[in-house]
Design a protein around this motif. Sequence first.
Motif, PDB file in Angstrom:
ATOM      1  N   MET A 108     -56.464  15.366 -23.227  1.00 10.66           N
ATOM      2  CA  MET A 108     -57.518  14.677 -23.954  1.00 10.66           C
ATOM      3  C   MET A 108     -58.555  14.147 -22.966  1.00 10.66           C
ATOM      4  N   SER A 109     -59.809  14.222 -23.365  1.00  8.37           N
ATOM      5  CA  SER A 109     -60.867  13.754 -22.493  1.00  8.37           C
ATOM      6  C   SER A 109     -60.988  12.246 -22.537  1.00  8.37           C
ATOM      7  N   THR A 123     -49.672  14.677 -30.754  1.00  6.49           N
ATOM      8  CA  THR A 123     -50.569  15.715 -30.249  1.00  6.49           C
ATOM      9  C   THR A 123     -51.967  15.168 -30.003  1.00  6.49           C
ATOM     10  N   ARG A 124     -52.212  13.946 -30.417  1.00  2.00           N
ATOM     11  CA  ARG A 124     -53.467  13.266 -30.091  1.00  2.00           C
ATOM     12  C   ARG A 124     -53.115  12.002 -29.315  1.00  2.00           C
ATOM     13  N   TYR A 125     -53.832  11.767 -28.247  1.00  2.00           N
ATOM     14  CA  TYR A 125     -53.496  10.642 -27.382  1.00  2.00           C
ATOM     15  C   TYR A 125     -53.578   9.304 -28.112  1.00  2.00           C
ATOM     16  N   SER A 126     -52.590   8.468 -27.873  1.00  5.94           N
ATOM     17  CA  SER A 126     -52.637   7.065 -28.271  1.00  5.94           C
ATOM     18  C   SER A 126     -51.955   6.269 -27.162  1.00  5.94           C
ATOM     19  N   ASP A 129     -46.098  25.229 -25.383  1.00  3.46           N
ATOM     20  CA  ASP A 129     -46.466  23.826 -25.533  1.00  3.46           C
ATOM     21  C   ASP A 129     -46.544  23.219 -24.135  1.00  3.46           C
ATOM     22  N   GLN A 130     -47.297  22.135 -24.012  1.00  2.33           N
ATOM     23  CA  GLN A 130     -47.454  21.489 -22.715  1.00  2.33           C
ATOM     24  C   GLN A 130     -47.541  19.981 -22.909  1.00  2.33           C
ATOM     25  N   LEU A 131     -46.871  19.242 -22.057  1.00  2.00           N
ATOM     26  CA  LEU A 131     -46.912  17.785 -22.049  1.00  2.00           C
ATOM     27  C   LEU A 131     -48.003  17.321 -21.082  1.00  2.00           C
ATOM     28  N   TRP A 132     -48.756  16.290 -21.508  1.00  2.00           N
ATOM     29  CA  TRP A 132     -49.842  15.781 -20.681  1.00  2.00           C
ATOM     30  C   TRP A 132     -49.752  14.263 -20.566  1.00  2.00           C
ATOM     31  N   HIS A 173     -48.932  16.045 -26.380  1.00  2.00           N
ATOM     32  CA  HIS A 173     -48.627  17.462 -26.132  1.00  2.00           C
ATOM     33  C   HIS A 173     -49.550  18.327 -26.984  1.00  2.00           C
ATOM     34  N   ASP A 174     -49.527  19.636 -26.744  1.00  2.00           N
ATOM     35  CA  ASP A 174     -50.534  20.533 -27.311  1.00  2.00           C
ATOM     36  C   ASP A 174     -50.219  21.058 -28.707  1.00  2.00           C
ATOM     37  N   ASN A 175     -48.988  21.488 -28.935  1.00  2.00           N
ATOM     38  CA  ASN A 175     -48.669  22.328 -30.095  1.00  2.00           C
ATOM     39  C   ASN A 175     -47.974  21.517 -31.182  1.00  2.00           C
TER      40      ASN A 175
END
Length: 449
Positions: free
Chosen positions: A1-2, A122-125, A41-44, A73-75
């Motif tokens: 996420m930006s 899947t969306r940053y919080s 899938d990828q963890l960020w 994560h992405d997926n």
Amino acid sequence: MSSVPVGRVLRRGACAGAVGALVVAGLGSGVAVADDEAQSDQLWIQAPYEQTVTVAPDGGAAQYRSLSLGLYHDNDNFTVTAGRLTVDVSGLAGVADVSWPANCTPNDAGTVAVCDTGNVPTRYSAQVQLKVRAAAGAAVGAQGAIEYSATATGGPDGTLTAPQGSAETSVTVGSGPDLGITTPQDVTDVALGTNLTVPFSVTNTGNETAHGFSVQMWATYGLDVVTRYPQCTYTEPDPNGDYTPMTHVTCSFDTEVAPGATVELPEPLHLAVTDHALYERFDYEVEPTGDTTDLDTSDNARSWHITAANTADFAVHGTEVSGAAGDTVTAGFRFVNRGPAWVGNVSSGDPVATIDYYLPEGTTATSVPDTCRSAWTSGDDPAIGHYACTLPLWAKPNLKVAFPFQLHIDRVVPDATGQVVVHPHSDASSNFDPNTKNNTAQVVVNPSD
């Protein structure tokens, strides 16, 4: 996420360009992913790239600042749980002190902690609120770094691991003003004609006085900026231009903001929700005036989302043409937004709609509009040409766009009928168009009498 400030995001979207410059590859093409195709899938890790803390006063302790961290994560086809964020603050020795939140378990030295983030979205919080302050005796300009690693349960292999070194926060000891504005509460189902008051106050959490501040504001096309300050200049929207129409305001106020003080604008800032409003956005940001640098710009810009109780009506119109085998005919279609609302994707820059055009049987496209491309979806007949066309990122009421395809008649098929389907799209919701009857149309070559 930006982590790009919302004001910059809006400006990027606002300057994305004219019709035809916003073809987004893959959008609306309908290309399906087979059920048995392997998915990834990828963890960020989401963490600020840099953080400034105010220098400790002589004989006293510095003020803590909050550092928001989290995992995503992405997926969304996978459920990801048991997020574990490891935070290593050993690089802050002599520079900054850390206060760990309850969901973090530090080691005996207090330099490394494992933080439980729970289920991973899947969306940053923000899931971890770390507190950081300058260490006693740390001089202005001293720097250190926080390093991170993370794992979680889920994904295609049962475990996800964030890429090594993908996130790091540089911490710098500074001195100066730190202006910020609070996050507004988004509003929905707002009646047309409503007058709204923007929740706009400026707080200085730094250790020096700000000797005045500048403000920039951007109001999307469905909002009128009612309040006019003599300290501001106003650029009005151009609904007939190539760029997204919006009001841009620049201001300079000489109000002093002492450390710990909160100030208001000279009078409340009012916005009017117009008759063509729908998914609106008001962005505003503040900076100290002069050559002063703000210590932490992460809270200098805010975005207020305002959803009006309104609809738009996207429609397509086909055509009928005739010709002999070997002829080339103009057999395109038209798009119109019947309103009453405009629709704009000022955040993402995505087209507000894609239009699928399935050519009439027996024809081949010899000339295609710049905003259209060859497409394919599962189940397509390979003998029938299929094109996906995009609109710009915004559609004002009564916008009309023609898509003049040139078709070669390879063979005459009586009543050869091509299908046109418009797919509305919005960053907020695509349910703004309740009249779906006119979302489809036909292009007929050699209609029967």
